[in-house]
Design a protein around this motif. Structure first.
Motif, short mmCIF file in Angstrom:
data_model
loop_
_atom_site.label_atom_id
_atom_site.label_comp_id
_atom_site.label_asym_id
_atom_site.label_seq_id
_atom_site.Cartn_x
_atom_site.Cartn_y
_atom_site.Cartn_z
N HIS A 242 -4.03 7.72 5.67
CA HIS A 242 -5.44 8.09 5.74
C HIS A 242 -6.24 6.95 6.54
N GLN A 243 -5.76 5.81 6.27
CA GLN A 243 -6.72 4.50 6.95
C GLN A 243 -6.49 4.79 8.53
N LYS B 240 -8.48 7.70 9.95
CA LYS B 240 -9.94 7.29 10.00
C LYS B 240 -10.25 6.31 11.13
N GLN B 241 -9.12 5.53 11.16
CA GLN B 241 -9.57 4.43 12.43
C GLN B 241 -9.41 4.98 13.67
N LYS C 7 0.85 -1.10 -0.04
CA LYS C 7 -0.19 0.00 -0.01
C LYS C 7 0.95 1.11 -0.08
N ASP D 157 -1.83 6.25 1.85
CA ASP D 157 -3.22 5.58 1.96
C ASP D 157 -3.14 5.01 3.55
N ARG D 158 -1.99 4.36 3.93
CA ARG D 158 -1.85 3.92 5.32
C ARG D 158 -2.11 5.00 6.36
#
Lengths: 285, 331
Positions: free
Chosen positions: A98-99, A102-103, A91, A95-96
């Motif tokens: 962003h994830q 969010k988490q 990845k 993106d990591r």
């Protein structure tokens, strides 16, 4: 207050996700398997009432547990990480990030704030382990330095709750340099006569352990926390033998003279306040 | 000059070892040796030798013109690469090794002592790998234990007390990850060095001469000037370690090496390294004398500039340099 709302929601989310129990009302203790009523567990500072196992705590909840209510002002909240190399494995780092954002509801793996602890002005930071393993990259380093600088300017003691797997690989050598950066800021703080106390929590390893986590004037650990330079798996591969039980746990570190004390989370607040008041010359409360 | 790609000086006794990607050079070199061993062939043999020398040189030139990060990693770990003591021997005089951390042991993976460079006394220290199996084991493959870092700390504080500049050579796969290292608090030993080096009141110049393995490298690398040899590497984690975590297999080491940006060139672009020293053709191990001379030139320049600074300015500049590490946006 924003600080409280963000913390509460993030915690509820991770609670639900972590246990896989609907509505997050029941939590299983990973140590003794007791099924615990979540609100009661939270009231007990996420220490299992059955076996006193200390469960992991989010960064924001940590700070909320320590500071006096309504006294918290966040430091360096506007700093945000970037995928500057850029780095990509299966990845993209972007993106990591962003994830993880969010988490966890956090924008990086360290939350820093100032406030009071039983009336004493304190600057504190806490690692968010669920944000990419609490890894230290540019934002963690810079935020930590800003907290240390504020502590130096205001002569308020600095407290750090650590929980990290080490430096953040996805920022390459820049993340390694955060070890130098945070340590240099702490050297200056020490020279300025401002106390720095570390609370080592589960787990603290790698580059964080080998920099800001071991430079405290006083080192406190929570019971049963994994603390070390190399992770147990790496050591096992190197020495090719089974590691002794309790290796790299808080109690092991205490026995080897690496830390000052082990403190139960439910007593942490009063013990921290007492130590910080004595170190900073404030009268006993 | 034909033949300059081959090794010279004290290390030339040993036969040159070739890395996997150097096979075409190795074959040409083997041909050259066969020819040399053959019965005297007069002028024709001389012509053929010259032709082979040229071929070896041009092959080396073309292969080394474009080394990817994984190949550079392999060169940085070349078994014949000059190590710390090789450079101390070539660059300095009057070397007096100093041993021990005064508490646990002497760590042969980290060497150092007093020496003179261009007549000026200083403290020099660095990681030390071993050449043969026995020495490799004795030196723990260049992976220091806490007592090694505490010896380094002691030497640096000695330097400060007697106002001697500090020169460090970095070449380690990393700090040793073992049971006794944990028992003696490897983390603290590294952290202490970082904090103390940030305020050490004498100039510090660090050279990455081979592998700059993570915290174990940085623990003697907080410096006023950080210099890398062209084919050395410096990384937050080894390519193999990174690959096994992020790609779930060490087989992706080459991919990880590229992703980590661990080469001197890339780190210089990123502003993390002050200077890069070009290596002799085919790597420092082919011409250790020349590599040492180039390091000596840079060391001379850097020391002169740093020694001209008042201590306060030196320390302020070092602190600012350290504080600049990091890339983020602030909204």
């Amino acid at each position: 207050m924003m600080f409280f709302k963000r913390g509460a929601s993030a915690e509820a989310k991770t609670g639900r996700r972590g246990r896989g129990v609907p509505e997050g009302l029941w939590t299983k203790c990973p140590a003794c398997n007791a099924v615990l009523y979540a609100p009661e567990l939270e009231r007990n500072l996420r220490v299992c009432p059955q076996c006193t196992h200390h469960m992991r705590v989010s960064a924001r909840a940590r700070l909320r547990m320590m500071f006096d209510p309504e006294t918290i002002t966040e430091i360096g909240a506007g700093l945000t990480p970037t995928d500057f190399l850029p780095f990509r494995d299966s990845k993209r780092y972007a993106d990591r990030l962003h994830q993880a954002q969010k988490q966890t509801g956090e924008n990086d793996a360290l939350v820093a704030a100032q406030g009071t602890l039983l009336g004493l002005e304190v600057v504190a930071c806490a690692f968010e382990f669920s944000f990419l393993g609490g890894s230290m990259g540019s934002v963690v380093g810079e935020r930590f330095v800003r907290a240390a600088n504020l502590a130096l300017e205001t002569h308020a003691p600095l407290v750090c709750f650590t929980a990290s797997g080490g430096a953040r690989m996805q920022e390459g050598l820049t993340s390694l340099m955060q070890m130098a950066k945070t340590s240099a800021a702490l050297a200056r703080l020490a020279r300025g006569g401002v106390p720095y106390v570390v609370v080592l929590t589960d787990p603290t390893t790698g580059g964080v352990s080998a920099s800001l986590a071991t430079l405290g004037d006083v080192l406190v650990a929570e019971p049963g926390a994994l603390i070390g330079f190399a992770g147990p798996r790496v050591i096992e591969q190197t020495v090719r033998e089974v590691l002794p039980t309790g290796f790299q746990k808080s109690e092991f570190l205490l026995a080897h003279g690496a830390i000052d004390m082990i403190v139960d989370r439910r007593e942490l607040r009063s013990r921290l306040a007492r130590i910080l008041r004595m170190l900073s010359g404030a009268p006993g409360s | 000059m034909p033949g300059s790609a081959r090794t010279e000086g004290a290390m030339s006794e040993r036969r040159l070892q070739f890395l996997g990607f150097e096979q075409p050079i190795a074959e040409a070199e083997a041909g050259r040796e066969r020819l040399l061993a053959a019965a005297d062939g007069g002028e024709e043999k001389a012509r053929e030798l010259a032709r082979l020398d040229e071929r070896i040189e041009s092959l080396t030139r073309s292969i080394y013109a474009d080394l990817d990060p994984w190949r550079i990693t392999q060169v940085s770990r070349h078994p014949q690469r000059p190590y710390t003591l090789d450079y101390i021997e070539r660059l300095m005089t009057d070397f007096e090794p100093l041993a021990g951390d005064r508490s646990t042991a002497d760590d042969p993976a980290l060497v150092g002592g007093l020496a003179r460079f261009h007549g000026r006394s200083l403290v020099v220290l660095g990681h030390q790998k071993g050449r043969d199996t026995k020495e490799k084991i004795a030196r723990n493959f260049g992976m220091p234990k806490p007592e090694g870092y505490r010896k380094a700390l002691r030497l640096m504080q000695l330097a400060e007390r007697f106002r001697l500049p500090v020169v460090t050579f970095i070449d380690t796969p990393g700090a040793y990850p073992g049971v006794e290292a944990e028992e003696r608090n490897q983390s603290e030993a590294i952290a202490r060095n970082l904090a103390v080096m940030s305020q050490l009141a004498v100039p510090i110049v660090s050279f990455v001469i081979g592998e700059g393995g993570s915290g174990g490298a940085l623990a003697i690398g907080v410096a006023d000037r950080l210099v890398m040899l062209q084919y050395s590497i410096y990384s937050v984690i080894s390519p193999e370690g990174c690959a096994s975590i992020l790609w779930k297999s060490a087989e992706y080491a080459a991919t990880a090496a590229a992703a980590l940006g661990l080469t001197a060139e890339r780190l210089h672009e990123l502003g993390l390294v002050d200077r890069v020293i070009e290596e002799p053709l085919g790597g420092a191990h082919r011409a250790p004398e020349e590599a040492a001379r180039r390091i000596g030139d840079v060391l001379g320049e850097e020391l002169e500039a740093l020694l001209a600074l008042p201590t306060e300015r030196l320390l302020a500049a070092r602190y600012e340099k350290i504080m600049r590490y990091g890339v983020y946006t602030s909204g």
